[in-house]
Design a protein around this motif. Structure first.
Motif, mmCIF file in Angstrom:
data_model
loop_
_atom_site.group_PDB
_atom_site.id
_atom_site.type_symbol
_atom_site.label_atom_id
_atom_site.label_comp_id
_atom_site.label_asym_id
_atom_site.label_seq_id
_atom_site.Cartn_x
_atom_site.Cartn_y
_atom_site.Cartn_z
ATOM 1 N N LEU A 1 -44.788 5.495 -58.967
ATOM 2 C CA LEU A 1 -45.954 5.450 -59.853
ATOM 3 C C LEU A 1 -47.253 5.590 -59.072
ATOM 4 O O LEU A 1 -48.252 6.101 -59.590
ATOM 5 C CB LEU A 1 -45.948 4.140 -60.644
ATOM 6 C CG LEU A 1 -44.770 3.978 -61.620
ATOM 7 C CD1 LEU A 1 -44.796 2.598 -62.259
ATOM 8 C CD2 LEU A 1 -44.793 5.065 -62.690
ATOM 9 N N GLY A 2 -47.236 5.151 -57.818
ATOM 10 C CA GLY A 2 -48.426 5.280 -56.985
ATOM 11 C C GLY A 2 -48.829 6.723 -56.754
ATOM 12 O O GLY A 2 -50.026 7.038 -56.639
ATOM 13 N N LEU A 3 -47.843 7.613 -56.699
ATOM 14 C CA LEU A 3 -48.160 9.031 -56.552
ATOM 15 C C LEU A 3 -48.974 9.539 -57.734
ATOM 16 O O LEU A 3 -49.784 10.472 -57.590
ATOM 17 C CB LEU A 3 -46.864 9.847 -56.416
ATOM 18 C CG LEU A 3 -46.087 9.666 -55.115
ATOM 19 C CD1 LEU A 3 -44.735 10.358 -55.195
ATOM 20 C CD2 LEU A 3 -46.882 10.221 -53.927
ATOM 21 N N ALA B 1 -51.314 9.380 -50.883
ATOM 22 C CA ALA B 1 -49.900 9.722 -51.037
ATOM 23 C C ALA B 1 -49.091 9.360 -49.790
ATOM 24 O O ALA B 1 -47.897 9.022 -49.895
ATOM 25 C CB ALA B 1 -49.750 11.212 -51.336
ATOM 26 N N ALA B 2 -49.721 9.409 -48.620
ATOM 27 C CA ALA B 2 -48.992 9.085 -47.390
ATOM 28 C C ALA B 2 -48.435 7.665 -47.451
ATOM 29 O O ALA B 2 -47.304 7.414 -47.011
ATOM 30 C CB ALA B 2 -49.906 9.242 -46.175
ATOM 31 N N LEU B 3 -49.209 6.733 -48.003
ATOM 32 C CA LEU B 3 -48.743 5.351 -48.129
ATOM 33 C C LEU B 3 -47.535 5.279 -49.056
ATOM 34 O O LEU B 3 -46.532 4.627 -48.734
ATOM 35 C CB LEU B 3 -49.870 4.469 -48.663
ATOM 36 C CG LEU B 3 -49.480 3.026 -49.039
ATOM 37 C CD1 LEU B 3 -49.000 2.270 -47.805
ATOM 38 C CD2 LEU B 3 -50.649 2.307 -49.707
ATOM 39 N N TRP B 4 -47.642 5.947 -50.207
ATOM 40 C CA TRP B 4 -46.527 5.896 -51.164
ATOM 41 C C TRP B 4 -45.279 6.572 -50.605
ATOM 42 O O TRP B 4 -44.166 6.107 -50.855
ATOM 43 C CB TRP B 4 -46.948 6.568 -52.476
ATOM 44 C CG TRP B 4 -48.235 6.064 -53.046
ATOM 45 C CD1 TRP B 4 -49.321 6.801 -53.411
ATOM 46 C CD2 TRP B 4 -48.583 4.693 -53.312
ATOM 47 N NE1 TRP B 4 -50.322 6.004 -53.883
ATOM 48 C CE2 TRP B 4 -49.899 4.696 -53.839
ATOM 49 C CE3 TRP B 4 -47.932 3.474 -53.142
ATOM 50 C CZ2 TRP B 4 -50.570 3.531 -54.203
ATOM 51 C CZ3 TRP B 4 -48.595 2.305 -53.511
ATOM 52 C CH2 TRP B 4 -49.888 2.344 -54.028
ATOM 53 N N VAL B 5 -45.468 7.628 -49.839
ATOM 54 C CA VAL B 5 -44.320 8.322 -49.247
ATOM 55 C C VAL B 5 -43.627 7.431 -48.215
ATOM 56 O O VAL B 5 -42.393 7.411 -48.125
ATOM 57 C CB VAL B 5 -44.762 9.660 -48.619
ATOM 58 C CG1 VAL B 5 -43.654 10.246 -47.750
ATOM 59 C CG2 VAL B 5 -45.149 10.647 -49.708
ATOM 60 N N SER C 1 -41.747 13.015 -65.463
ATOM 61 C CA SER C 1 -40.632 12.965 -64.517
ATOM 62 C C SER C 1 -40.724 11.741 -63.614
ATOM 63 O O SER C 1 -39.737 11.022 -63.406
ATOM 64 C CB SER C 1 -40.615 14.237 -63.664
ATOM 65 O OG SER C 1 -40.412 15.381 -64.458
ATOM 66 N N LEU C 2 -41.909 11.485 -63.057
ATOM 67 C CA LEU C 2 -42.059 10.355 -62.142
ATOM 68 C C LEU C 2 -41.962 9.019 -62.872
ATOM 69 O O LEU C 2 -41.397 8.054 -62.342
ATOM 70 C CB LEU C 2 -43.390 10.459 -61.395
ATOM 71 C CG LEU C 2 -43.455 11.557 -60.322
ATOM 72 C CD1 LEU C 2 -44.861 11.669 -59.758
ATOM 73 C CD2 LEU C 2 -42.456 11.279 -59.205
ATOM 74 N N VAL C 3 -42.496 8.954 -64.093
ATOM 75 C CA VAL C 3 -42.379 7.716 -64.871
ATOM 76 C C VAL C 3 -40.908 7.438 -65.193
ATOM 77 O O VAL C 3 -40.437 6.295 -65.096
ATOM 78 C CB VAL C 3 -43.226 7.797 -66.160
ATOM 79 C CG1 VAL C 3 -42.888 6.634 -67.102
ATOM 80 C CG2 VAL C 3 -44.716 7.795 -65.828
#
Length: 401
Positions: free
Chosen positions: A277-279, A286-290, A354-356
């Motif tokens: 969800l952070g993305l 995004a680097a943190l979420w990845v 899709s991400l949700v």
């Protein structure tokens, strides 16, 4: 045995994981259509699922070391066949390599249960960390190896070296162990796990973990590119995700020994949902979420293998449970997940739905993880035992007109 386990784990991803970074070169060189490329990328997952079903039977008939030697031979032949650079060789070699990897995938928990029965969590972490490191290494060096050999097939063929080392290490174990005695009809070794609730809970957990893993592996660079990142940055972030999955895979089973399985499974599910969800919420970081997603990918896979080792009462049942878990888990999660999210992306022209949805899958994952955390061994159900239970069950009174 530690060396044998490490070489086994190291070989479980590079032969197929090294293909993705070279797909453009392969497609242009061989003249593959887009649909053929899709089949090629899906074929290894199908092989992992299909051949996982027969691996426990191979272990029972041949013994685990002999079955693993067969797996290494299939892997070596598959890697070498692709040297031909023809379409038929590419697909046949990939299928043979996938079959060999499936045998190793299924039997690794049985090896750990047999060789380290009192340290299942530790060696599951080590094995899964080495597996993740092999995947990250394959993705990272595929293009440099292609440049060094001036050929995509040369890059792929170099992975025959660690496979040959694994074969050399496991061959002496065949001579030492001999063939296993055939299991008696009706024994636990010939029973079925399909009627065991715990076996299905562990299977469901791996299926959902595989869904997230293969979806991230297949779609993460595209998602990041659509969020505004360059192709180079998107590819680099995928490599970062694979790299940080290594400590996740190593430490999750170790932490289980201190915290228990339930808290670790909960942390993995929650952190996975937050990263996905952070993305959407904050794509600028995004680097943190990845990084968070990558840690959960490694930790989640390690937890699935840990559940296999902890819930199996002996190495034979561990191989049987692993076969069931990986056959269903990879065929359902590894294929349905990427396909579903790709279709949703096309239908909605974006990644929000899709991400949700992918984040929502962490809820049943959490429930199955908590169920799998119960301290209960799976019990293969033999035909004789099922008949005895039916005979002992109270009979319903006959209906009278």
């Amino acid at each position: 045995m530690t060396v044998g386990l490490s070489l086994l784990a190291l070989n479980l991803r590079p032969a197929i994981g090294s293909v993705s970074p070279l797909l453009d070169d392969i497609q242009e060189s061989v003249g593959l259509s887009d649909s053929a490329v899709s089949v090629l990328t899906t074929l290894p997952v199908v092989c992992l699922g299909v051949f996982a079903a027969v691996s426990p039977a191979l272990s029972r008939r041949m013994g685990t070391p002999r079955a693993l030697v067969l797996g290494f031979l299939l892997l070596i032949v598959g890697v070498l066949v692709r040297l031909d650079q023809a379409a038929w060789a590419l697909f046949l070699g990939t299928a043979l390599a996938g079959a060999g990897l499936a045998i190793g995938n299924v039997l690794m928990p049985a090896v750990i249960k047999s060789a380290f029965p009192d340290r299942v969590r530790l060696y599951t972490g080590i094995g899964t960390a080495v597996l993740s490191a092999g995947a990250a290494l394959a993705a990272g060096v595929a293009v440099p190896l292609r440049n060094a050999t001036d050929s995509w097939s040369g890059s792929l063929a170099l992975w025959v070296v660690p496979a040959a080392l694994g074969l050399v290490v496991w061959l002496p174990m065949v001579r030492r162990t001999g063939r296993p005695a055939p299991a008696a009809p009706g024994s636990a070794a010939t029973g079925s796990l399909l009627g065991d609730a715990m076996a299905w809970q562990v299977t469901g957990y791996l299926a959902l973990r595989a869904l997230v893993y293969f979806t991230a592996l297949g779609w993460l660079p595209t998602i990041l590119a659509d969020l505004g990142y360059s192709n180079a940055t998107s590819g680099a972030l995928l490599s970062v995700a694979m790299l940080v999955s290594v400590p996740g895979a190593l430490f999750a089973p170790i932490l289980v020994g201190r915290k228990g399985t339930a808290p670790i499974a909960t942390t993995i599910a929650v952190a996975g949902a937050v990263s996905l969800l952070g993305l959407l919420w904050a794509p600028g970081i995004a680097a943190l979420w990845v990084v968070i997603l990558g840690v959960t990918l490694g930790a989640g896979h390690a937890m699935a293998l840990t559940f296999i080792g902890l819930r199996a009462p002996n190495p034979q049942v561990a191989a049987q449970l692993s076969g069931m878990v990986q056959t269903i888990g990879y065929l359902v999660g590894g294929i349905a997940g990427p396909l579903l999210l790709g279709l949703l992306h096309g239908a909605t022209n974006g990644w929000t739905v899709s991400l949700v949805l992918l984040a929502a899958f962490t809820l049943p994952e959490l429930i199955l993880g908590l169920c799998s955390s119960r301290d209960r061994a799976v019990r293969p159900r033999t035909r004789q035992a099922a008949t005895a239970r039916e005979q002992q069950a109270p009979q319903s009174p006959a209906l009278v007109d």
